[in-house]
Scaffold this active site. Structure first.
Site, PDB file in Angstrom:
ATOM      1  N   ARG A 173      12.026  -3.475  -5.339  1.00 35.52           N
ATOM      2  CA  ARG A 173      12.847  -4.427  -4.585  1.00 35.52           C
ATOM      3  C   ARG A 173      12.753  -5.804  -5.255  1.00 35.52           C
ATOM      4  NH1 ARG A 173      12.529  -5.537   1.909  1.00 35.52           N
ATOM      5  NH2 ARG A 173      10.360  -6.103   1.495  1.00 35.52           N
ATOM      6  N   ASP A 458       5.106 -10.864   7.181  1.00 37.02           N
ATOM      7  CA  ASP A 458       5.584 -11.121   5.827  1.00 37.02           C
ATOM      8  C   ASP A 458       6.666 -12.191   5.885  1.00 37.02           C
ATOM      9  OD1 ASP A 458       7.880  -9.858   6.633  1.00 37.02           O
ATOM     10  OD2 ASP A 458       7.675  -8.141   5.286  1.00 37.02           O
TER      11      ASP A 458
HETATM   12  C1  LIG Z   1       9.904  -6.898   6.665  1.00 36.67           C
HETATM   13  C2  LIG Z   1       9.565  -6.061   5.520  1.00 36.67           C
HETATM   14  O1  LIG Z   1      10.082  -6.245   4.456  1.00 36.67           O
HETATM   15  S1  LIG Z   1       8.414  -4.837   5.689  1.00 36.67           S
HETATM   16  C3  LIG Z   1       7.981  -4.471   4.033  1.00 36.67           C
HETATM   17  C4  LIG Z   1       7.234  -5.558   3.405  1.00 36.67           C
HETATM   18  N1  LIG Z   1       5.878  -5.648   3.913  1.00 36.67           N
HETATM   19  C5  LIG Z   1       4.928  -4.864   3.388  1.00 36.67           C
HETATM   20  O2  LIG Z   1       5.216  -4.136   2.485  1.00 36.67           O
HETATM   21  C6  LIG Z   1       3.542  -4.936   3.938  1.00 36.67           C
HETATM   22  C7  LIG Z   1       2.673  -3.952   3.214  1.00 36.67           C
HETATM   23  N2  LIG Z   1       1.335  -3.911   3.768  1.00 36.67           N
HETATM   24  C8  LIG Z   1       0.372  -4.710   3.362  1.00 36.67           C
HETATM   25  O3  LIG Z   1       0.568  -5.561   2.510  1.00 36.67           O
HETATM   26  C9  LIG Z   1      -0.982  -4.501   3.968  1.00 36.67           C
HETATM   27  O4  LIG Z   1      -1.046  -3.288   4.654  1.00 36.67           O
HETATM   28  C10 LIG Z   1      -1.441  -5.590   4.939  1.00 36.67           C
HETATM   29  C11 LIG Z   1      -1.509  -6.932   4.195  1.00 36.67           C
HETATM   30  C12 LIG Z   1      -0.490  -5.730   6.089  1.00 36.67           C
HETATM   31  C13 LIG Z   1      -2.831  -5.231   5.443  1.00 36.67           C
HETATM   32  O5  LIG Z   1      -3.638  -5.056   4.310  1.00 36.67           O
HETATM   33  P1  LIG Z   1      -5.230  -5.064   4.418  1.00 36.67           P
HETATM   34  O6  LIG Z   1      -5.641  -6.221   5.253  1.00 36.67           O
HETATM   35  O7  LIG Z   1      -5.765  -4.975   3.043  1.00 36.67           O
HETATM   36  O8  LIG Z   1      -5.496  -3.747   5.231  1.00 36.67           O
HETATM   37  P2  LIG Z   1      -6.775  -2.812   5.155  1.00 36.67           P
HETATM   38  O9  LIG Z   1      -8.004  -3.596   4.895  1.00 36.67           O
HETATM   39  O10 LIG Z   1      -6.766  -1.963   6.378  1.00 36.67           O
HETATM   40  O11 LIG Z   1      -6.457  -1.891   3.909  1.00 36.67           O
HETATM   41  C14 LIG Z   1      -7.225  -0.751   3.630  1.00 36.67           C
HETATM   42  C15 LIG Z   1      -6.887  -0.302   2.244  1.00 36.67           C
HETATM   43  O12 LIG Z   1      -5.521   0.114   2.195  1.00 36.67           O
HETATM   44  C16 LIG Z   1      -4.859  -0.576   1.147  1.00 36.67           C
HETATM   45  N3  LIG Z   1      -3.493  -0.873   1.562  1.00 36.67           N
HETATM   46  C17 LIG Z   1      -3.097  -1.455   2.719  1.00 36.67           C
HETATM   47  N4  LIG Z   1      -1.757  -1.529   2.754  1.00 36.67           N
HETATM   48  C18 LIG Z   1      -1.309  -0.994   1.603  1.00 36.67           C
HETATM   49  C19 LIG Z   1      -0.014  -0.806   1.077  1.00 36.67           C
HETATM   50  N5  LIG Z   1       1.067  -1.176   1.739  1.00 36.67           N
HETATM   51  N6  LIG Z   1       0.101  -0.251  -0.151  1.00 36.67           N
HETATM   52  C20 LIG Z   1      -1.007   0.136  -0.830  1.00 36.67           C
HETATM   53  N7  LIG Z   1      -2.260  -0.015  -0.366  1.00 36.67           N
HETATM   54  C21 LIG Z   1      -2.404  -0.579   0.836  1.00 36.67           C
HETATM   55  C22 LIG Z   1      -5.625  -1.853   0.962  1.00 36.67           C
HETATM   56  O13 LIG Z   1      -5.395  -2.353  -0.348  1.00 36.67           O
HETATM   57  C23 LIG Z   1      -7.041  -1.395   1.198  1.00 36.67           C
HETATM   58  O14 LIG Z   1      -7.518  -0.794   0.014  1.00 36.67           O
HETATM   59  P3  LIG Z   1      -9.101  -0.817  -0.362  1.00 36.67           P
HETATM   60  O15 LIG Z   1      -9.799  -0.096   0.742  1.00 36.67           O
HETATM   61  O16 LIG Z   1      -9.135  -0.103  -1.638  1.00 36.67           O
HETATM   62  O17 LIG Z   1      -9.504  -2.244  -0.456  1.00 36.67           O
HETATM   63  O1  LIG Z   2      12.920  -5.949   4.647  1.00 37.11           O
HETATM   64  C1  LIG Z   2      12.825  -5.516   5.744  1.00 37.11           C
HETATM   65  C2  LIG Z   2      12.935  -6.300   6.910  1.00 37.11           C
HETATM   66  O2  LIG Z   2      12.716  -5.758   8.001  1.00 37.11           O
HETATM   67  O3  LIG Z   2      13.232  -7.487   6.753  1.00 37.11           O
HETATM   68 MG   LIG Z   3      13.644  -8.034   4.680  1.00 35.83          MG
END
Ligand SMILES: CC(=O)SCCNC(=O)CCNC(=O)[C@H](O)C(C)(C)COP(=O)(O)OP(=O)(O)OC[C@H]1O[C@@H](n2cnc3c(N)ncnc32)[C@H](O)[C@@H]1OP(=O)(O)O
Ligand SMILES: O=CC(=O)O
Ligand SMILES: [Mg+2]
Length: 557
Positions: A173, A458
Site C-alpha cells: 500500500r 493509526d
Molecule cells: C485503518 C487502517 O488502515 S488499518 C491497517 C493499518 N494498521 C495496521 O496495519 C496496524 C497493524 N498492527 C500493528 O501495527 C500492531 O499490531 C500494533 C502496533 C497495533 C500492536 O503491536 P504490539 O504493541 O507490538 O503488539 P504485541 O506486543 O501484542 O505484539 C506481539 C508480537 O506480534 C507482532 N505483531 C503485532 N502486530 C503485527 C502485525 N500487524 N504484523 C506483524 N507482526 C505483528 C509484534 O511485532 C510482536 O512481535 P515480537 O513478539 O516478536 O516482538
Molecule cells: O485503511 C483503512 C481504513 O480503515 O482507513
Molecule cells: Mg485508510
C-alpha cells in the site's frame, strides 16, 4: 557509491534525505531514472486532481450533496463488463494481515499464516525517510526470502518453519496522492510519495515476483473518485511498458474509504478493469472522510462519539453492502476492514474480549458476502481464518456464490449519517484528545501504528479524533457531562480538557509529547481545518527541510 552527507543529484533526481543503510541498492541510477519518468508523466495530472478534490469539497460546503454520477450511468448499467480474472496469489484472500514495513514486522507478517500481507507505507507507517527507504529494503529481501533480524534485546527473527511454504501474498500500500516525498526531487520538485513507494517497489521487484509465480500487487488508499483510479491505471500501463513486462500484470485493490468514492465504486473498477483485483472497505478513513466533507453542514452530519460509530450503524451497513454488490457484480474481490480490537498477551481478560469482538466483526463480514478481511495482529489470524473457513468451505471466495443481488445502489443509505445511534459525551471528547495526542507522539517517533487502551490506532483513527473535535466545536454540538447535565462543546472547554488530559500523561526523557500536542491542537482547534493531520506534521517534523528537524540538528532553518 555516492557521497552521503549532502544532497546529491543523479540523472536530475536530487536526494535530499540523510543517507540510509543500503540506500545504494534501492536508489540506483536506473531506479531514479524510472522515478523521474513517472514524475514527469504524472505529477501534473496528480496536481490537477488534488485541486479537483478541493473544488468538490467546496461544493459540498456550499450545500451540494454527492450522488451517483449521471455521466457514468452507462458504465453502471452495462452488465457485460468484468474486471481481469483473479491473479495468482489473489484467488483466496480470506485473511489478510496488515502492518508497517519495518524489518521485524515484515518477518512476523511473513510468518503469520495469513493468506496475504498488506505491506503498509500508509496508515500504519510514519512516512519518515528512514521508514520509507527501509521498507523498500525489507520488501526486497522478503520477496527473495533473504531476510533476518536481531532485535536490540537479542531476539532473532527469520522466516520460519517448513509448514509455511505458502507465504502470504504481498500487497503493497503506497502513500495516498496527497503526500509529497520531500527527500526525492525531480527537476527541483518533490515527488509524490505514492509514485516513490509504487515506483521503487515495482522497479526492483516486479520481475522477481513474476519469476516466483505471483505479481506486483497494490492497495490504493484514499482514492476520491474514478479519475484518480484512471490516473493509477495510466501509471501501471506506463510502468509495465518501461520494464517490458506484460500489460495486466499489476493488480490493484482500491480502498473505498472516502464518501465520494462510495458513489463511484463500479466506475473505479471500470477504470482499472485490466488491473483491478477488488475493493476494500476502509472503515476508519471512511468515517474520517464523512466528517471532513460534511464538517460544516450542521447537525444533520454530526456523528456521535467515535466508539458509537460501529459497523452496524445504518450508513456503514449500506456502504459495506453496496461494496460487496459492486465487487461481485464485476468479478472482483470484496475485502473487509479492520476491527480496532488488539489482543493483549499480558492481559487474558482483555485478550479474550478482543478475540470475541474480532470474531463478531469477521462473522458479520463473512455473512455479508466479503471474500476475506483484515487483521492487525498475528494472534488474530486463526480467529478470522476459522470464521471464513466456516463460510467458504471448499471454495476460495464468494464472488459467484454470494452476489448480493438483494442490494441496490442507494444514495440515501450512504448518507444516513444522522441515523447513527449514540451520543456525544465528555468521555468521548476526552478520549479523542488523549488518544489523538498519544498517537501523534508515537507517529513522531516513527511508529505509525500503536495499541492504545487495547485498540489499534493509526493515521486514519487519529484523523477521526481530531476531526470530531473540530466538528463538534464548529457545529456548537452538545455533550453529556460525566457528572450529569450537558454543555456546548466550545474551543475554551476543549482546551481545558486537553490541558487536563495532557497533564495526566506520564512523561519520559526524549518523548515527543510537546510536539504531539502542537500537532494535534494545531489541527483540532484551528479555525482553518487542515485536510490531513499528517500534512502539516510531515512538513514541520519529518521532512529534511522541516524547521523542527533543522532546529534539532542545530542548524538554522
Ligand atoms: C485503518 C487502517 O488502515 S488499518 C491497517 C493499518 N494498521 C495496521 O496495519 C496496524 C497493524 N498492527 C500493528 O501495527 C500492531 O499490531 C500494533 C502496533 C497495533 C500492536 O503491536 P504490539 O504493541 O507490538 O503488539 P504485541 O506486543 O501484542 O505484539 C506481539 C508480537 O506480534 C507482532 N505483531 C503485532 N502486530 C503485527 C502485525 N500487524 N504484523 C506483524 N507482526 C505483528 C509484534 O511485532 C510482536 O512481535 P515480537 O513478539 O516478536 O516482538
Ligand atoms: O485503511 C483503512 C481504513 O480503515 O482507513
Ligand atoms: Mg485508510
Amino acid at each position: 557509491m555516492y557521497p552521503t552527507d549532502q544532497p546529491i543529484t543523479l540523472n536530475s533526481v536530487t536526494i535530499t534525505g540523510p543517507h540510509q543503510p543500503r540506500q545504494e541498492e534501492i536508489l540506483t541510477t536506473d531506479a531514479l531514472d524510472f522515478l523521474a519518468t513517472l514524475h514527469r508523466r504524472f505529477n501534473g495530472r496528480r496536481a490537477e486532481l488534488l485541486t479537483r478534490r478541493e473544488e468538490m469539497r467546496q461544493r459540498i460546503s456550499e450545500g451540494w450533496t454527492p450522488d451517483f454520477l449521471p455521466e457514468t450511468r452507462t458504465i453502471r448499467e452495462d452488465d457485460s463488463w468484468r474486471v481481469a480474472p483473479l491473479a495468482p496469489g489473489l484467488k483466496d484472500r480470506r485473511v489478510e494481515i496488515t502492518g508497517p514495513v519495518d524489518r521485524k514486522m515484515t518477518i512476523n507478517a511473513m510468518n503469520s499464516g495469513a493468506k496475504c500481507w498488506l505491506a503498509d507505507f500508509e496508515d500504519s507507517s510514519s512516512p519518515s525517510w528512514s521508514n520509507m527507504l527501509g521498507g523498500q529494503v525489507n520488501l526486497r529481501d522478503a520477496i527473495r526470502r533473504q531476510i533476518d533480524f536481531t532485535s536490540p534485546e537479542g531476539k532473532e527473527y527469520k522466516l520460519g518453519g517448513v509448514q509455511l511454504v505458502d507465504r502470504p501474498t504481498i500487497i503493497v500500500r503506497p502513500r495516498g496522492w496527497h503526500l509529497d516525498e520531500d527527500h526525492l526531487l525531480v527537476d527541483g520538485e518533490p515527488m509524490a510519495g505514492a509514485l516513490v513507494d509504487f515506483g521503487l517497489y515495482f522497479f526492483h521487484n516486479a520481475k522477481e515476483l513474476l519469476r516466483r509465480g505471483v505479481g506486483p500487487y497494490f492497495y490504493l488508499p484514499k482514492t476520491e473518485n474514478h479519475l484518480e483510479a484512471r490516473l493509477w491505471n495510466c501509471v501501471f500501463v506506463v510502468a509495465q511498458d518501461l520494464l517490458g513486462i506484460p500489460q495486466g500484470t499489476v493488480r490493484a485493490t482500491v480502498l473505498i474509504e472516502t464518501i465520494t468514492a462510495a458513489f463511484e465504486m463500479e466506475e473505479i473498477l471500470y477504470q482499472l478493469r485490466n488491473h483491478a483485483a477488488g475493493l476494500n472497505a476502509g472503515r476508519w478513513d471512511y468515517i474520517f472522510s464523512i466528517i471532513k466533507n460534511f464538517r460544516d453542514r450542521g447537525e444533520d452530519f454530526v456523528l456521535p462519539d467515535r466508539a458509537d460509530v460501529t459497523m452496524t450503524a445504518p450508513m456503514m451497513r449500506s456502504y459495506t453492502d453496496q461494496l460487496v454488490r459492486a465487487c461481485h457484480r464485476r468479478g472482483a474481490s470484496a475485502i473487509g476492514g479492520m476491527a480496532a480490537f488488539i489482543p493483549n498477551r499480558r492481559d487474558p481478560e482483555a485478550n479474550e474480549k478482543a478475540l470475541d469482538k474480532v470474531r463478531e466483526d469477521k462473522t458479520r463480514e463473512a455473512s455479508d458476502g466479503f471474500d476475506g478481511s483484515w487483521v492487525a495482529h498475528p494472534d488474530l489470524v486463526p480467529v478470522a481464518m476459522e470464521v471464513f473457513d466456516a463460510v467458504l468451505g471448499e471454495t476460495r471466495n464468494q464472488i459467484r456464490s454470494n452476489r448480493r443481488e438483494d442490494v441496490q445502489p442507494d444514495a440515501e443509505g450512504l448518507l444516513a449519517v444522522s441515523g447513527t445511534p449514540g451520543s456525544i459525551t465528555e468521555a468521548g471528547v476526552r478520549m479523542n484528545l488523549e488518544v489523538g495526542i498519544r498517537y501523534v507522539e508515537s507517529w513522531l517517533r516513527g511508529n505509525g501504528a500503536a495499541a492504545i487502551h487495547n485498540l489499534m490506532e493509526d493515521a486514519a483513527t487519529a484523523e477521526i479524533s481530531r476531526s470530531q473535535i473540530w466538528q463538534w466545536i464548529n457545529a456548537g454540538s452538545t455533550a453529556r457531562l460525566a457528572e450529569g447535565g450537558e454543555r456546548t462543546v466550545t474551543r475554551e472547554w476543549v482546551q481545558e480538557l486537553m490541558d487536563e488530559e495532557f497533564g495526566r500523561i506520564d512523561r519520559a526523557e526524549g518523548d515527543r509529547f510537546d510536539d504531539a500536542l502542537e500537532v494535534f491542537a494545531g489541527s483540532a482547534l484551528a479555525e482553518e481545518y487542515p485536510d490531513f493531520l499528517t500534512l502539516p506534521a510531515y512538513r514541520r517534523f519529518l521532512s529534511a527541510t522541516a524547521p523542527a528537524r533543522q532546529e534539532l540538528a542545530g542548524t538554522p532553518a
